[in-house]
Design a protein around this motif. Structure first.
Motif, mmCIF file in Angstrom:
data_model
loop_
_atom_site.group_PDB
_atom_site.id
_atom_site.type_symbol
_atom_site.label_atom_id
_atom_site.label_comp_id
_atom_site.label_asym_id
_atom_site.label_seq_id
_atom_site.Cartn_x
_atom_site.Cartn_y
_atom_site.Cartn_z
ATOM 1 N N TYR A 1 0.862 -1.175 0.000
ATOM 2 C CA TYR A 1 0.000 0.000 0.000
ATOM 3 C C TYR A 1 0.897 1.222 0.000
ATOM 4 O O TYR A 1 1.826 1.321 0.803
ATOM 5 N N THR B 1 0.849 5.584 -0.163
ATOM 6 C CA THR B 1 0.089 6.821 -0.054
ATOM 7 C C THR B 1 1.043 7.959 -0.380
ATOM 8 O O THR B 1 2.067 8.118 0.284
ATOM 9 N N ASN C 1 -0.911 3.941 6.414
ATOM 10 C CA ASN C 1 -1.043 2.500 6.188
ATOM 11 C C ASN C 1 -0.478 1.763 7.394
ATOM 12 O O ASN C 1 0.527 2.170 7.966
ATOM 13 N N SER D 1 7.449 -1.127 6.876
ATOM 14 C CA SER D 1 6.792 0.165 6.639
ATOM 15 C C SER D 1 7.886 1.204 6.435
ATOM 16 O O SER D 1 8.937 1.138 7.071
#
Length: 142
Positions: free
Chosen positions: A9, A11, A23, A81
Motif C-alpha cells: 500500500y 500513499t 497505512n 513500513s
C-alpha cells in the motif's frame, strides 16, 4: 496447498497525514503476530507464505470422523513500513510466523472459522522484541 501473497500500500501526499490515514501493518490480515498499527507509515509492504494441510490421516475410528474436518496452516511473513523520506531497506524487515486451525463451515464457498497464533520478532538497538497474537476470524487471511 502452498499459498503466497504480496501486499503493498502506498500513499503519496505532500501534506502531513493524520494517524488514521497512514497505512498499517499488523492484525489478522497482514503481519499476524503484531497488533494492527504496530508499524505505520505512508508505505507498507509484506510477503506471506502459508502452507495449508489436513494433519489427520484417514482412519476407521469414529474419532477420525470428527477430526477429519479440521485443517491446519503454518505461515511466515516478512513486512516493512517506510515513508517518502526514509528508504526501503532489506535489513529493516519485520518477521512473523505462526500456525492455526481451520474449521470449515461450508464446503462450496470454502468458508472457515480460523484460529491462529502468531509471533513477531522486531530488532531493537541492542535486543530483539517478541510480539504475540491470537486471532479468531472467519474466512482465510487470503
Amino acid at each position: 496447498m502452498l499459498a503466497f501473497r504480496f501486499r503493498n500500500y502506498y500513499t503519496f501526499s505532500d501534506d502531513l497525514l493524520p494517524y488514521d490515514a497512514l497505512n498499517k501493518l499488523g492484525g489478522s490480515q497482514m503481519s499476524r503476530g503484531y497488533f494492527k498499527g504496530s508499524f505505520l507509515d505512508k508505505h507498507v509492504m509484506g510477503l506471506t507464505a502459508e502452507y495449508r494441510f489436513s494433519p489427520f490421516s484417514e482412519s476407521n475410528s469414529s474419532l477420525w470422523e470428527v477430526w477429519r474436518h479440521f485443517h491446519a496452516a503454518v505461515f511466515l511473513t516478512a513486512s516493512q513500513s517506510f515513508g517518502i523520506d526514509s528508504r526501503f531497506n532489506l535489513s529493516d524487515f519485520n518477521y512473523s510466523a505462526g500456525g492455526g486451525i481451520r474449521i470449515p463451515i461450508t464446503k462450496k464457498q470454502r468458508f472457515s472459522l480460523r484460529l491462529d497464533y502468531a509471533f513477531g520478532l522486531t530488532r531493537g538497538d541492542n535486543d530483539i522484541d517478541l510480539h504475540r497474537g491470537f486471532y479468531v476470524d472467519i474466512n482465510e487471511a487470503f
